[in-house]
Enzyme design. Structure first.
Site, short mmCIF file in Angstrom:
data_model
loop_
_atom_site.label_atom_id
_atom_site.label_comp_id
_atom_site.label_asym_id
_atom_site.label_seq_id
_atom_site.Cartn_x
_atom_site.Cartn_y
_atom_site.Cartn_z
N CYS A 161 -6.05 22.38 -25.77
CA CYS A 161 -5.85 21.09 -25.09
C CYS A 161 -6.45 21.16 -23.70
O CYS A 161 -6.87 20.15 -23.14
CB CYS A 161 -4.37 20.77 -25.04
SG CYS A 161 -3.37 22.13 -24.48
N GLU A 171 3.08 15.82 -25.11
CA GLU A 171 2.03 16.74 -24.65
C GLU A 171 0.79 16.41 -25.46
O GLU A 171 0.62 16.92 -26.57
CB GLU A 171 2.44 18.20 -24.89
CG GLU A 171 3.64 18.65 -24.09
CD GLU A 171 3.29 18.94 -22.63
OE1 GLU A 171 2.09 18.89 -22.27
OE2 GLU A 171 4.21 19.20 -21.86
N GLY A 215 0.55 10.41 -30.11
CA GLY A 215 1.51 10.01 -29.08
C GLY A 215 1.69 8.50 -29.03
O GLY A 215 2.79 8.00 -28.78
P1 NAD Z 1 -2.53 15.74 -34.33
O1 NAD Z 1 -2.22 14.61 -33.42
O2 NAD Z 1 -3.40 15.48 -35.49
O3 NAD Z 1 -1.16 16.35 -34.92
C1 NAD Z 1 -0.19 16.92 -34.08
C2 NAD Z 1 1.15 16.91 -34.78
O4 NAD Z 1 1.61 15.57 -34.85
C3 NAD Z 1 1.11 17.42 -36.21
O5 NAD Z 1 2.28 18.16 -36.48
C4 NAD Z 1 1.08 16.14 -37.01
O6 NAD Z 1 1.55 16.32 -38.32
C5 NAD Z 1 1.98 15.26 -36.18
N1 NAD Z 1 1.79 13.82 -36.35
C6 NAD Z 1 0.63 13.14 -36.45
N2 NAD Z 1 0.87 11.81 -36.59
C7 NAD Z 1 2.21 11.65 -36.56
C8 NAD Z 1 3.08 10.51 -36.65
N3 NAD Z 1 2.60 9.28 -36.80
N4 NAD Z 1 4.41 10.71 -36.57
C9 NAD Z 1 4.90 11.96 -36.39
N5 NAD Z 1 4.13 13.07 -36.33
C10 NAD Z 1 2.80 12.91 -36.41
O7 NAD Z 1 -3.14 16.92 -33.42
P2 NAD Z 1 -3.80 18.30 -33.87
O8 NAD Z 1 -5.15 18.04 -34.45
O9 NAD Z 1 -2.84 19.12 -34.65
O10 NAD Z 1 -3.95 19.02 -32.45
C11 NAD Z 1 -5.00 18.77 -31.56
C12 NAD Z 1 -4.59 17.76 -30.49
O11 NAD Z 1 -3.39 18.21 -29.83
C13 NAD Z 1 -5.62 17.65 -29.39
O12 NAD Z 1 -5.72 16.31 -29.00
C14 NAD Z 1 -5.05 18.51 -28.27
O13 NAD Z 1 -5.53 18.18 -26.99
C15 NAD Z 1 -3.60 18.22 -28.42
N6 NAD Z 1 -2.77 19.27 -27.82
C16 NAD Z 1 -2.14 19.00 -26.64
C17 NAD Z 1 -1.38 19.99 -26.02
C18 NAD Z 1 -0.71 19.73 -24.72
O14 NAD Z 1 0.14 20.53 -24.35
N7 NAD Z 1 -1.02 18.67 -24.02
C19 NAD Z 1 -1.25 21.25 -26.63
C20 NAD Z 1 -1.89 21.48 -27.84
C21 NAD Z 1 -2.65 20.48 -28.43
#
Ligand code: NAD
Length: 502
Positions: A288, A254, A237
């Site tokens: 999450c 999120e 994020g």
């Molecule tokens: P992650 O941040 O590694 O990846 C999430 C997504 O973002 C993937 O599709 C990834 O390819 C993409 N991404 C990563 N870096 C990016 C960038 N620089 N630009 C564009 N896209 C990018 O997360 P993860 O390991 O897949 O999931 C776990 C995390 O997600 C945990 O922190 C969890 O709490 C969170 N999560 C939050 C919610 C919510 O609703 N708040 C729901 C599910 C998961």
């Protein structure tokens, strides 16, 4: 390359098997074996998808809302038929227990039902004008193509939260799934895209599987996309948010959670124990909304701890292949996640934490770890507890019975603000938990745990969780643009605020 299991599930779904390639190895986290090797899209493919989505928008925005709702109703019907097979693919790919995977697909169905109803009920307000003969109202109009970036742990449900609402709002969707979970995304797309092709909108739903640098980042920066809905870690994020903000577009973030349960001295410990165990160990701690911190009134701390340790002993016997419904704890997603679990447990020990349950990695293939309870020393800093380690580790700390405020301060004392819960039979305690000085999270539950939200409420969190809201309530507003309209039915032209300018 495609495994026999994946081939069979795609066949059962009535889909051609996905194209194989040599760019992306998809691993089964329960065994370490390879499920598929897929091709990945490049920057040009992402650019072309955005172009198609922009063109699709001009057609979709002209379709009446209830007709768009009918398409979403068909999405839900299709998912009902294929719930079990799609759930098995989720289980194979991300290691989520089959029962929870079925729940995930059910969540997709639920949001389709919700959005279908919404497609006939979205309305704007009519406001009273201060000017004679004038009428003011607001209307909600389609926004444009939505980029949906999803995380591995809810590989299909969170996309559905976005897609069902976006479609009824008149917005095409481009899906960039997690590279840890491309197969269930491809299957979902394969099942649902024909509904839109048959209705003359073949590009209303698109999927692009590619790297963050070549595919995701260029789409995040693309001015043709007015809304980027991104689910994942706070680190993600922090990269995506500023890029979208710099082009003055909208983001719906999120992000990570570091969720706590508070148990006060009046709490029903039966309920609390069950909720804590499900919240902390369900989905192997990879929700999450997973319960990661537990604050317990000192007078009930020994008894609650005893019950939790006993429950975790039983859990230890039910760690295993998530395809078998008798197992309720599956693997972590990959070797990196397992290494982060090991590092966190070692650091917890080094920092003075006492491991009350679990703490070990299971030998053999697959990324299995034991759900773990760490008793944190009272009264001194324990910075590890402030971090979201995406694994089943629960940190437990006591607070003085008459100092609920201390527990609420600890609940709020982390950068994330997703979910929180209080177990108490005291009305005054729950009112305090919900007061402006109470929990600072987007979700605040009393006498139920931090995870397992229903689609009817708005889902999301505050602070470093990103502030986005998805799913129920009025979350649809993020996918539309608001227009305030005033019409003058008189034959004069009075100015607002009584200004005279003749
Ligand atoms: P992650 O941040 O590694 O990846 C999430 C997504 O973002 C993937 O599709 C990834 O390819 C993409 N991404 C990563 N870096 C990016 C960038 N620089 N630009 C564009 N896209 C990018 O997360 P993860 O390991 O897949 O999931 C776990 C995390 O997600 C945990 O922190 C969890 O709490 C969170 N999560 C939050 C919610 C919510 O609703 N708040 C729901 C599910 C998961």
């Amino acid at each position: 390359m495609l495994s026999a299991e994946v081939h069979a599930i795609f066949t059962e779904l009535g889909l051609a098997p996905p194209a194989v390639g040599d760019a992306l190895r998809v691993e089964d986290p329960s065994s370490g074996s390879i499920l598929a090797v897929l091709p990945m899209a490049d920057r040009n493919a992402a650019d072309a998808a955005v172009g198609r989505a922009a063109a699709a928008f001009t057609a979709l925005r002209a379709v009446p809302g209830p007709v768009r709702g009918e398409l979403v109703r068909q999405m839900g019907d299709k998912l009902r038929v294929h719930k079990d097979a799609l759930a098995r693919l989720v289980t194979a790919e991300v290691g989520k227990g089959i029962e929870e995977a079925r729940g995930e697909v059910q969540e997709m169905i639920d949001i389709c039902d919700f959005a279908t109803g919404l497609s006939r009920t979205i309305g704007g307000r009519t406001m009273l004008s201060e000017r004679p003969g004038h009428r003011m109202f607001e209307q909600w109009l389609p926004l444009g193509p939505v980029l949906c970036i999803s995380a591995f742990n809810f590989p299909v449900a969170v996309w559905a939260w976005n897609a069902a609402l976006a479609i009824i709002c008149g917005d095409p969707v481009i899906w960039k799934p997690s590279l840890d979970a491309p197969l269930c995304a491809l299957a979902t797309q394969g099942l649902l895209a024909p509904i839109f092709a048959n209705a003359g909108h073949p590009d209303a739903l698109q999927i692009v599987i590619g790297s963050d640098t070549d595919v995701a980042a260029p789409m995040v920066a693309d001015p043709r996309i007015p809304l980027v809905s991104a689910t994942g870690s706070c680190a993600m994020g922090r990269k995506v948010g500023p890029v979208v903000a710099a082009r003055l577009a909208r983001s719906l973030l999120e992000l990570g959670g570091n969720n706590a349960i508070i148990v006060d001295a009046t709490a029903n410990l039966d309920l609390a124990t069950r909720a804590i165990v499900f919240g902390a160990a369900g989905t192997a701690g990879q929700r999450c909304t997973t319960t990661r911190r537990l604050f317990v009134a000192q007078s009930v701390l020994p008894e609650l701890t005893r019950r939790l340790v006993a429950a975790y002993r039983q859990l230890g016997e039910r760690i295993g292949d998530p395809r078998d419904a008798r197992n309720i704890v599956g693997p972590l997603i990959n070797a990196g996640a397992k290494a982060r679990f090991v590092a966190a447990v070692e650091r917890a020990r080094a920092d003075g934490g006492e491991i009350l349950a679990g703490g070990n990695v299971r030998p053999g293939p697959g990324h299995y770890v034991e759900p773990t309870i760490v008793r944190v020393p009272d009264g001194r800093a324990f910075p590890l507890m402030d971090e979201e380690t995406f694994a089943p580790i629960l940190y437990v700390r006591g607070f003085a019975d008459d100092r609920l405020g201390d527990a609420i301060a600890m609940n709020n004392g982390v950068e994330q603000g997703l979910s929180s819960a209080l177990f108490s039979d005291s009305v005054r305690a729950s009112e305090r938990f919900w007061s402006p000085a109470g929990s600072d999270c987007g979700i605040a539950n009393v006498n139920l745990g931090t995870s397992g939200a229903e689609i009817g409420g708005a889902f999301g969190g505050e602070k470093a969780t990103g502030g986005g809201r998805e799913s129920g309530s009025d979350s649809w507003k993020a996918y539309m643009r608001r227009q305030t309209c005033t019409v003058n039915g008189s034959d004069a032209l009075p100015l607002a605020q009584g200004i005279r300018w003749d």
